[in-house]
Design a protein around this motif. Structure first.
Motif, PDB file in Angstrom:
ATOM      1  N   ARG A 167      -1.089   7.561   8.984  1.00  0.00           N
ATOM      2  CA  ARG A 167      -0.154   8.624   8.584  1.00  0.00           C
ATOM      3  C   ARG A 167       1.278   8.097   8.476  1.00  0.00           C
ATOM      4  O   ARG A 167       2.106   8.657   7.747  1.00  0.00           O
ATOM      5  N   ALA A 208      -8.319   6.493  -3.654  1.00  0.00           N
ATOM      6  CA  ALA A 208      -8.194   7.704  -2.842  1.00  0.00           C
ATOM      7  C   ALA A 208      -9.525   8.176  -2.277  1.00  0.00           C
ATOM      8  O   ALA A 208      -9.567   9.130  -1.490  1.00  0.00           O
ATOM      9  N   THR A 239      -8.912  12.629   4.537  1.00  0.00           N
ATOM     10  CA  THR A 239      -7.713  13.390   4.174  1.00  0.00           C
ATOM     11  C   THR A 239      -6.476  12.501   4.188  1.00  0.00           C
ATOM     12  O   THR A 239      -5.655  12.539   3.262  1.00  0.00           O
ATOM     13  N   ARG A 242      -6.469  10.051   1.253  1.00  0.00           N
ATOM     14  CA  ARG A 242      -6.210  10.738  -0.014  1.00  0.00           C
ATOM     15  C   ARG A 242      -4.744  11.173  -0.139  1.00  0.00           C
ATOM     16  O   ARG A 242      -4.136  11.024  -1.206  1.00  0.00           O
ATOM     17  N   GLU A 243      -4.184  11.694   0.953  1.00  0.00           N
ATOM     18  CA  GLU A 243      -2.857  12.306   0.871  1.00  0.00           C
ATOM     19  C   GLU A 243      -1.708  11.369   1.242  1.00  0.00           C
ATOM     20  O   GLU A 243      -0.569  11.611   0.821  1.00  0.00           O
ATOM     21  N   GLN A 244      -1.982  10.317   2.017  1.00  0.00           N
ATOM     22  CA  GLN A 244      -0.885   9.475   2.483  1.00  0.00           C
ATOM     23  C   GLN A 244      -1.085   7.984   2.198  1.00  0.00           C
ATOM     24  O   GLN A 244      -0.209   7.334   1.643  1.00  0.00           O
ATOM     25  N   PRO A 247      -1.495   7.118  -1.861  1.00  0.00           N
ATOM     26  CA  PRO A 247      -0.217   7.264  -2.569  1.00  0.00           C
ATOM     27  C   PRO A 247       0.837   6.247  -2.146  1.00  0.00           C
ATOM     28  O   PRO A 247       1.605   5.766  -2.981  1.00  0.00           O
TER      29      PRO A 247
END
Length: 595
Positions: A167, A208, A239, A242-244, A247
């Motif tokens: 994260r 991702a 999750t 995919r989200e952090q 990207p």
């Protein structure tokens, strides 16, 4: 020794005894004062390194377990310019306090601690002074690499910490990008040639979905973790990827390809950088822990290259090969008998060498570590630009990418160096060594560590593990490789050699494959000074062994020699020399060896 009270009573009976008593009292007072001074200086030093170790753990986002070992926490450290300035100010303050300690008054063990602590802090502070964090990677070691564990964690809390670090990747990458832009602005970058292809190591992590290497880690959890917890951890990881994670890697990849790589410097010479000559000298000092100039090192390299070349010629004659040196190298690089057909064959060869050496460790040491390592292939995402092997506490990596560039005749020496009795064994010994401050257990000096690794390659000749002249030539080509580094590193960074000049020199003097040679030269270009550590460290250890053999004669035993050397842990080379010479004198006294 009599007590002071007994000495005073005896003095009443005789003038002669009175004089003796007075001398006893004076000597006792001197001993007491000396011991008191040592105790005070020892305490002052201990307070400094214990405070720094606790500060370091917090500053660099580490956790210290019950054994004193530093491990990763649930975040990455801050790498902003402000954080770096704060660290430099702290270390400069500690160095100033070290100046106030009377080194001569320290106890013998604390003198070693002082040397290790000061040498390490000077290198750390110098790197911040020259703002090395503005070029935060080299040709095979990256701030974006190694974030995914080589081997899956074993406990739920370790997976949770890994998720925390995942994260934190966007913030960590963004701070590095800011630093790299600052480096670009002042002409301080990784050389352009050493960035080529390194962007490809990010690509797998931009996925991702299920192909992201982080998710492979979460799909290989041990059975000791209940299925429902495994499922929950995997869902969280999907999750976060995919989200952090994906990207962040995608953003970094775009920055590298669109902004950094096109504008990185073309000049490969370290001395061309801002404050270049002083910077390169600081790197020489950091990696060798010796006060040698580039010119002195270059000359040592030339002399070693000439000596080893003569050894190689004799080995070629033993094989019965009737061509020239260059023709022999071409034969080694192209004959199928010297190459594995599958990655498993290469890994199996290395594992067999390591197991053979395991059976001979009793001849090298009296104490062996409990901690075990494994042999793994270099991860696919970095293998194309990675070195041929690298050892560490947890695992010993062997590169199975492009098998026609991985000759088996080199693999015996490589395994001795990286695995056992080299780096993996050495790291376990350092971890389990008794009576050492926590910071000593995890401090590493390349001159000591890489010197030991290269010395271990030579030890294979003592152990009889080189089965053919070709394997012995492989050892010699590795030794030549390290000697040539002294010439090449100083050639590039002090004398202004071109990349091609360096490639040609290494190809002409070793049996290394073309791909290995190019990767190695790019590594030296991007990592000034590091390549000097191996040969200078090995020469130091070989010289100390020769001194011990000459001084002790038949009383010399390599087992306590090696025990003593490794039980010191990683130390500067001048400290190693002082301590091993003290050991020689102790052994002479123990065995009644005449001076």
């Amino acid at each position: 020794m009599r007590s002071i009270a007994a000495a005073l009573l005896a003095s009443a009976a005789s003038p002669a005894l009175a004089q003796a008593a007075a001398e006893t009292v004076a000597a006792t007072a001197t001993d007491t004062a000396t011991a008191s001074a040592a105790t005070a200086e020892d305490a002052a030093l201990k307070a400094l390194y214990e405070a720094e170790w606790a500060w370091r753990a917090d500053e660099f986002a580490r956790e210290v377990d019950e054994s004193g070992r530093s491990t990763a926490s649930d975040r990455f450290p801050s790498v902003t310019a402000e954080a770096q300035a704060r660290r430099l100010a702290y270390w400069d303050d500690v160095l100033a306090k070290l100046d106030e300690i009377d080194v001569d008054a320290l106890s013998p063990e604390e003198r070693i601690n002082y040397a290790v602590f000061r040498t390490k802090l000077e290198a750390e502070a110098n790197n911040l002074r020259y703002k090395r964090y503005e070029a935060p990677f080299n040709s095979d070691t990256f701030f974006w690499g190694g974030l995914n564990p080589r081997t899956p964690p074993s406990a739920v809390e370790d997976y949770e910490k890994l998720l925390g670090r995942m994260r934190d990747i966007p913030r960590f990458f963004d701070e590095n990008i800011v630093n790299m832009r600052a480096g670009l602005a002042r002409g301080y970058t990784v050389p352009k040639v050493s960035t080529i292809g390194r962007d490809e190591t990010m690509v797998p992590f931009t996925a991702a979905g299920a192909d992201n290497p982080f998710l492979k880690t979460f799909r290989n959890m041990p059975s000791s973790i209940p299925p429902e917890q495994q499922a929950a951890l995997l869902a969280d990881a999907e999750t976060v990827v995919r989200e952090q994670v994906a990207p962040a890697y995608t953003n970094l990849l775009a920055f590298m390809r669109e902004e950094y790589m096109p504008n990185a410097r073309d000049n490969i010479m370290a001395e061309s950088l801002p404050d270049g000559p002083a910077f390169y000298q600081s790197q020489i000092r950091e990696y060798t822990t010796l006060d040698l100039t580039a010119e002195e090192i270059h000359q040592i390299g030339l002399e070693e290259v000439a000596r080893i070349r003569a050894d190689m010629e004799r080995t070629i004659a033993e094989t019965g090969f009737e061509g020239s040196f260059d023709e022999f190298l071409e034969f080694l690089r192209t004959d199928a008998q010297f190459y594995a057909e599958t990655p498993k064959e290469l890994l199996s060869f290395s594992a067999y060498v390591a197991k053979r050496v395991d059976g001979k460790l009793k001849d090298l040491f009296t104490v062996l570590p409990r901690y075990r390592f494994t042999i793994l292939p270099v991860p696919d995402e970095i293998a194309p630009i990675y070195t041929s092997g690298r050892g560490g506490l947890e695992s010993c990596l062997m590169n199975t990418y492009d098998l026609p560039s991985r000759p088996l005749y080199n693999l015996t020496a490589l395994t001795l160096h990286e695995c056992v009795p080299g780096h993996s064994h050495q790291a376990a010994m350092a971890l389990e060594a008794p009576d050492r401050p926590d910071f000593r257990r995890q401090t590493y000096f390349s001159g000591y560590g890489e010197g030991w690794g290269l010395y271990c390659e030579w030890l294979g000749t003592v152990l009889g593990v080189y089965d053919t002249p070709y394997e012995e030539f492989g050892r010699q080509t590795f030794e030549m490789w390290r000697a040539a580094r002294l010439v090449i590193d100083t050639g590039i960074h002090h004398y202004g050699w071109s990349r091609q000049q360096a490639i040609d020199y290494l190809l002409a003097n070793t049996a290394l494959a073309q791909a290995d040679v190019e990767n190695e030269i790019d590594r030296y270009i991007a990592w000034p000074g590091q390549a000097l550590a191996y040969k200078l460290g090995e020469l130091t250890i070989r010289r100390l062994r020769a001194e011990a053999q000459e001084e002790l004669g038949p009383a010399f035993d390599q087992r306590p020699f090696h025990d003593t050397l490794l039980n010191l842990g990683s130390v500067p080379l001048d400290t190693l020399e002082a301590e091993m010479r003290r050991w020689i004198e102790d052994q002479k006294a123990l065995h009644n060896v005449a001076p």
